[in-house]
Write an enzyme that holds these catalytic residues in place. Structure first.
Site, short mmCIF file in Angstrom:
data_model
loop_
_atom_site.label_atom_id
_atom_site.label_comp_id
_atom_site.label_asym_id
_atom_site.label_seq_id
_atom_site.Cartn_x
_atom_site.Cartn_y
_atom_site.Cartn_z
N SER A 179 22.11 18.26 42.80
CA SER A 179 21.94 19.71 42.91
C SER A 179 20.98 20.28 41.86
O SER A 179 21.20 21.36 41.32
CB SER A 179 23.30 20.43 42.80
N LYS A 185 20.39 24.89 49.34
CA LYS A 185 19.44 23.77 49.27
C LYS A 185 19.34 23.00 50.59
O LYS A 185 18.38 22.26 50.81
CB LYS A 185 19.84 22.83 48.13
N SER A 195 24.51 26.79 45.88
CA SER A 195 23.59 25.68 46.12
C SER A 195 23.65 25.10 47.54
O SER A 195 22.87 24.21 47.86
CB SER A 195 23.84 24.56 45.12
#
Length: 376
Positions: free
Chosen positions: A113, A61, A58
């Protein structure tokens, strides 16, 4: 034409700080790959398998957020569709038919997240996830992320979805140049609204509580990637980005890396620059105010000790007409004789030219300033 140059010098000496410096060779990390980077200069201060492509989970992102910041408007509406929420893993809890602002979606994506939030951002910026991946890879190429391929906006595992510790440090440094994104990633929690439902999203980045100078950035985890973390911290004019990929003890790794970085780098203190107005020949005003761009923080190895100088480069005068925002000079920042940075000097106002009937005034203005320039 003769140029006016103003030089101010200061001596930077550190003496006793040298004994506090930790050597990079003495820093150990649990991560399979790691990088510590000066966020302003891009200098790598520590590296371990820095260019080995790995899954980055993640932390991906950060790129999705950077594109949202550059291409979108924070107040624009994100209309949630079934495609956006049809994703596994961590979730913000979005439902098809929900609406929220782009700012709220990015908060939900970076702090809690949410993979659904990442899809929502991506499909608001591009017609398909594949098209958004193309945007991500184009931005990666622009930043110089030479060993990175993005496939998903969330960081969910995909065969070619890979990056390196060095590339993710470059990305983290780019995110730090956006004050809105920094404002989001440094928050331990944030209030957002989804279709009128008020909620609080909590940041998964425990380093914000564990490390006093931490200012972000993003955690990540998948079974394939292991624990991943891109962090940033700022202290006394020094800003650092640390990256670990597949790190069993990432919080401890980042504490060690950041402690080392702050022991090894220091900011150079340059004197404040005040640029005086510049004379105008043949204008409705006899002078124009100037404004200098703020320099980026300049850092050097802590053991370096030398002279820091600021040189202001300006012409003795300008001929009208003059447009507001015109670049008319520069401020040069030098350390130990090396130019570190140049900042433009711009005019703040527009100065129209004198009408033809005032030609006599124009002549005497020019003559007076020419004589002044010759003998000053």
């Amino acid at each position: 034409m003769k140029r006016f140059v103003s030089i101010v010098g200061v001596l930077c000496c550190l003496g006793g700080l040298l004994s506090l410096t930790v050597k990079a060779d003495n820093v150990t990390v649990s991560a399979q790959s790691a990088v510590l980077m000066d966020a302003v200069t891009g200098e790598v201060l520590f590296a371990k398998a820095a260019d080995v492509p790995r899954a980055m989970a993640s932390t991906t992102k950060l790129m999705t957020a950077l594109i949202a910041a550059e291409k979108g408007e924070w107040s624009q509406t994100v209309n949630v569709t079934a495609e956006m929420v049809a994703v596994e893993g961590s979730s913000l809890g979005l439902r098809a038919g929900d609406t929220l602002t782009l700012w709220d979606a990015v908060c939900g994506m970076l702090l809690t997240s949410g993979n659904d939030a990442a899809n929502a951002v991506a499909l608001t910026m591009a017609p398909t996830l594949s098209d958004f991946a193309t945007m991500m890879n184009a931005k990666a190429a622009e930043l110089g992320m030479a060993h990175t391929t993005f496939v998903t906006p969330s960081g969910l595992d995909a065969e070619q979805h890979l990056s390196t510790a060095r590339d993710m440090a470059i990305l983290g440094s780019a995110v730090l140049r956006d004050p809105v994104l920094v404002g989001i990633t440094k928050q331990k929690s944030a209030p957002i609204s989804v279709s009128g439902r008020k909620m609080t999203v909590n940041n998964h980045n425990r380093l914000l509580s564990l490390y006093p100078d931490a200012i972000g950035l993003k955690t990540g985890f998948t079974k394939k990637a292991g624990r991943c973390l891109v962090s940033a911290a700022a202290r006394d004019g020094v800003t650092l980005v640390a990256v670990t990929l597949h790190a069993p003890n990432d919080w401890e790794d980042h504490t060690r890396l950041l402690d080392y970085g702050f022991s090894a780098r220091r900011a150079v203190d340059f004197p404040e620059v005040k640029v005086p107005p510049l004379a105008i020949v043949g204008g409705l005003s006899s002078e124009v105010a100037l404004q200098c761009e703020d320099p980026l923080p300049i850092t050097v190895p802590v053991e370096r000790c030398g002279e820091a100088t600021v040189t202001v480069h300006l012409p003795p005068f300008l001929f009208a007409p003059v447009k507001a925002g015109a670049i008319v000079g520069r401020v040069e920042y030098r350390f130990e004789g090396e130019t570190i940075q140049n900042c433009d000097i711009r005019t703040t106002d527009t100065v129209p030219v004198l009408p033809p009937k005032c030609a006599g005034a124009y002549f005497w203005q020019y003559l007076r300033l020419l004589i002044k320039g010759l003998f000053c």
